[in-house]
Design a protein around this motif. Sequence first.
Motif, PDB file in Angstrom:
ATOM      1  N   GLU A  37      50.625  37.943  47.777  1.00 44.55           N
ATOM      2  CA  GLU A  37      49.620  37.400  48.197  1.00 44.55           C
ATOM      3  C   GLU A  37      48.444  37.524  47.927  1.00 44.55           C
ATOM      4  OE1 GLU A  37      48.611  37.918  52.986  1.00 44.55           O
ATOM      5  OE2 GLU A  37      50.723  36.898  52.164  1.00 44.55           O
ATOM      6  N   ASP A  38      47.940  38.478  48.034  1.00 42.85           N
ATOM      7  CA  ASP A  38      46.488  39.107  47.888  1.00 42.85           C
ATOM      8  C   ASP A  38      45.855  39.194  46.353  1.00 42.85           C
ATOM      9  OD1 ASP A  38      46.063  39.626  50.347  1.00 42.85           O
ATOM     10  OD2 ASP A  38      47.029  41.181  50.384  1.00 42.85           O
ATOM     11  N   LEU A  39      47.181  38.886  45.554  1.00 42.36           N
ATOM     12  CA  LEU A  39      46.718  39.181  44.167  1.00 42.36           C
ATOM     13  C   LEU A  39      45.609  37.906  43.475  1.00 42.36           C
ATOM     14  CD1 LEU A  39      47.709  40.705  41.228  1.00 42.36           C
ATOM     15  CD2 LEU A  39      49.474  39.153  40.657  1.00 42.36           C
ATOM     16  N   ALA A  40      46.209  36.479  43.705  1.00 39.21           N
ATOM     17  CA  ALA A  40      45.007  35.579  43.740  1.00 39.21           C
ATOM     18  C   ALA A  40      43.437  36.304  44.328  1.00 39.21           C
ATOM     19  CB  ALA A  40      45.323  34.130  44.253  1.00 39.21           C
ATOM     20  N   THR A  41      43.453  36.468  45.190  1.00 43.50           N
ATOM     21  CA  THR A  41      42.417  37.339  45.456  1.00 43.50           C
ATOM     22  C   THR A  41      41.713  37.896  44.913  1.00 43.50           C
ATOM     23  OG1 THR A  41      43.910  36.643  47.822  1.00 43.50           O
ATOM     24  CG2 THR A  41      41.092  37.830  47.878  1.00 43.50           C
ATOM     25  N   ILE A  42      42.258  38.707  44.533  1.00 44.04           N
ATOM     26  CA  ILE A  42      41.293  39.460  43.928  1.00 44.04           C
ATOM     27  C   ILE A  42      41.529  39.648  41.837  1.00 44.04           C
ATOM     28  CG2 ILE A  42      42.197  42.175  41.628  1.00 44.04           C
ATOM     29  CD1 ILE A  42      41.938  42.892  44.663  1.00 44.04           C
ATOM     30  N   LYS A  43      41.997  38.475  41.793  1.00 40.08           N
ATOM     31  CA  LYS A  43      41.395  37.581  40.641  1.00 40.08           C
ATOM     32  C   LYS A  43      39.837  36.749  41.129  1.00 40.08           C
ATOM     33  CE  LYS A  43      46.188  37.794  38.513  1.00 40.08           C
ATOM     34  NZ  LYS A  43      47.269  36.895  38.620  1.00 40.08           N
ATOM     35  N   ALA A  44      40.262  36.042  42.240  1.00 44.66           N
ATOM     36  CA  ALA A  44      39.203  35.362  41.924  1.00 44.66           C
ATOM     37  C   ALA A  44      37.546  36.764  42.709  1.00 44.66           C
ATOM     38  CB  ALA A  44      39.009  34.714  43.891  1.00 44.66           C
ATOM     39  N   ILE A  45      37.985  37.885  42.858  1.00 45.17           N
ATOM     40  CA  ILE A  45      37.298  38.502  43.049  1.00 45.17           C
ATOM     41  C   ILE A  45      36.532  38.526  41.634  1.00 45.17           C
ATOM     42  CG2 ILE A  45      36.097  40.925  43.705  1.00 45.17           C
ATOM     43  CD1 ILE A  45      38.037  40.713  46.143  1.00 45.17           C
ATOM     44  N   SER A  46      37.149  39.061  40.982  1.00 49.21           N
ATOM     45  CA  SER A  46      37.117  40.138  39.454  1.00 49.21           C
ATOM     46  C   SER A  46      36.560  38.959  38.525  1.00 49.21           C
ATOM     47  CB  SER A  46      38.396  40.525  38.064  1.00 49.21           C
ATOM     48  OG  SER A  46      39.167  39.060  38.514  1.00 49.21           O
ATOM     49  N   ASN A  47      36.465  37.791  39.100  1.00 54.26           N
ATOM     50  CA  ASN A  47      35.573  36.536  38.763  1.00 54.26           C
ATOM     51  C   ASN A  47      34.125  36.287  39.263  1.00 54.26           C
ATOM     52  OD1 ASN A  47      37.234  36.102  36.698  1.00 54.26           O
ATOM     53  ND2 ASN A  47      38.865  34.744  37.962  1.00 54.26           N
ATOM     54  N   GLY A  48      34.230  37.280  40.005  1.00 57.24           N
ATOM     55  CA  GLY A  48      32.933  37.293  41.047  1.00 57.24           C
ATOM     56  C   GLY A  48      32.425  36.501  42.309  1.00 57.24           C
ATOM     57  N   ASP A  49      34.111  36.446  42.614  1.00 58.45           N
ATOM     58  CA  ASP A  49      34.037  35.432  44.276  1.00 58.45           C
ATOM     59  C   ASP A  49      34.389  35.837  45.324  1.00 58.45           C
ATOM     60  OD1 ASP A  49      34.350  33.447  46.035  1.00 58.45           O
ATOM     61  OD2 ASP A  49      36.378  32.663  45.048  1.00 58.45           O
ATOM     62  N   GLU A  50      32.293  36.418  45.644  1.00 57.90           N
ATOM     63  CA  GLU A  50      32.076  37.082  47.090  1.00 57.90           C
ATOM     64  C   GLU A  50      33.323  36.768  48.083  1.00 57.90           C
ATOM     65  OE1 GLU A  50      27.972  37.706  47.722  1.00 57.90           O
ATOM     66  OE2 GLU A  50      27.774  38.652  45.483  1.00 57.90           O
ATOM     67  N   SER A  51      33.522  35.388  48.155  1.00 62.95           N
ATOM     68  CA  SER A  51      34.216  34.870  48.973  1.00 62.95           C
ATOM     69  C   SER A  51      35.531  35.397  49.196  1.00 62.95           C
ATOM     70  CB  SER A  51      34.422  32.560  49.392  1.00 62.95           C
ATOM     71  OG  SER A  51      34.708  33.091  48.194  1.00 62.95           O
ATOM     72  N   ALA A  52      36.218  35.447  48.286  1.00 64.08           N
ATOM     73  CA  ALA A  52      37.736  35.778  47.817  1.00 64.08           C
ATOM     74  C   ALA A  52      37.169  37.524  48.778  1.00 64.08           C
ATOM     75  CB  ALA A  52      37.895  35.989  46.503  1.00 64.08           C
ATOM     76  N   LEU A  53      36.916  38.083  48.302  1.00 60.72           N
ATOM     77  CA  LEU A  53      36.415  39.164  49.073  1.00 60.72           C
ATOM     78  C   LEU A  53      36.781  39.575  50.545  1.00 60.72           C
ATOM     79  CD1 LEU A  53      35.593  42.707  48.862  1.00 60.72           C
ATOM     80  CD2 LEU A  53      33.394  42.545  48.513  1.00 60.72           C
ATOM     81  N   VAL A  54      35.205  37.918  51.126  1.00 63.03           N
ATOM     82  CA  VAL A  54      35.281  38.860  52.385  1.00 63.03           C
ATOM     83  C   VAL A  54      36.850  38.064  53.117  1.00 63.03           C
ATOM     84  CG1 VAL A  54      34.622  36.740  54.417  1.00 63.03           C
ATOM     85  CG2 VAL A  54      33.274  37.213  52.245  1.00 63.03           C
ATOM     86  N   VAL A  55      37.600  37.560  52.015  1.00 63.91           N
ATOM     87  CA  VAL A  55      38.735  37.300  52.103  1.00 63.91           C
ATOM     88  C   VAL A  55      39.900  38.570  53.099  1.00 63.91           C
ATOM     89  CG1 VAL A  55      41.066  35.772  51.620  1.00 63.91           C
ATOM     90  CG2 VAL A  55      39.121  34.410  52.243  1.00 63.91           C
TER      91      VAL A  55
END
Length: 192
Positions: free
Chosen positions: A3-21
């Motif tokens: 379930e965290d794979l999409a979150t890591i992909k978002a973080i790799s695209n610079g999405d800081e809110s995904a890092l917060v999650v």
Amino acid sequence: MDEDLATIKAISNGDESALVVLTQRYREPIFRLAYRFVGNTTDARSLTEETFAKVFFNAARFKPRSSVKSWIFTIAANRCRDHLRREKRYRWMRSLSIGFSNDDEKQPDLDIADQSPNAAESAEGRERIQELQKAIQSLPEKLRFPFVFCALEDHTQDEAAVILNISRKSVESRVYRARRELQALLSRQSAA
């Protein structure tokens, strides 16, 4: 599916809110691991922050050979090991400076005695917890992580094997040896 794979992909695209999650999901377990590994709150907080900074800056390099959770715990374990190596290397420098402290800078002792009926039991319990924490700190690194991760933090030996890149049987053996060493150490302390 992780379930965290999409979150890591978002973080790799610079999405800081995904890092917060991700941070909200794993901050507490990473902090507990770091605290039990290094033995103090300040360093554990710092290591937790370092872990998530490393996650943020290395998210694009994540390869889904294992779960995101295992990857994060691997980073945390490596940060803790690095910290302990640095501490060991510079411990002698701090011990030299202890003798040169200024008496005016000493903090007053603000420890107020507990007046409750179970104060003695409570103090004894805290003392035993401190002895256990000190004993855990005395374990060799290769035994400490599997013991803390599996026995204290209730993670599986399979997860520890992935993080440490060793077999499950090796993790099982290290946890067993850690328990034996702790038991021997604590029984020597109570006999003294």
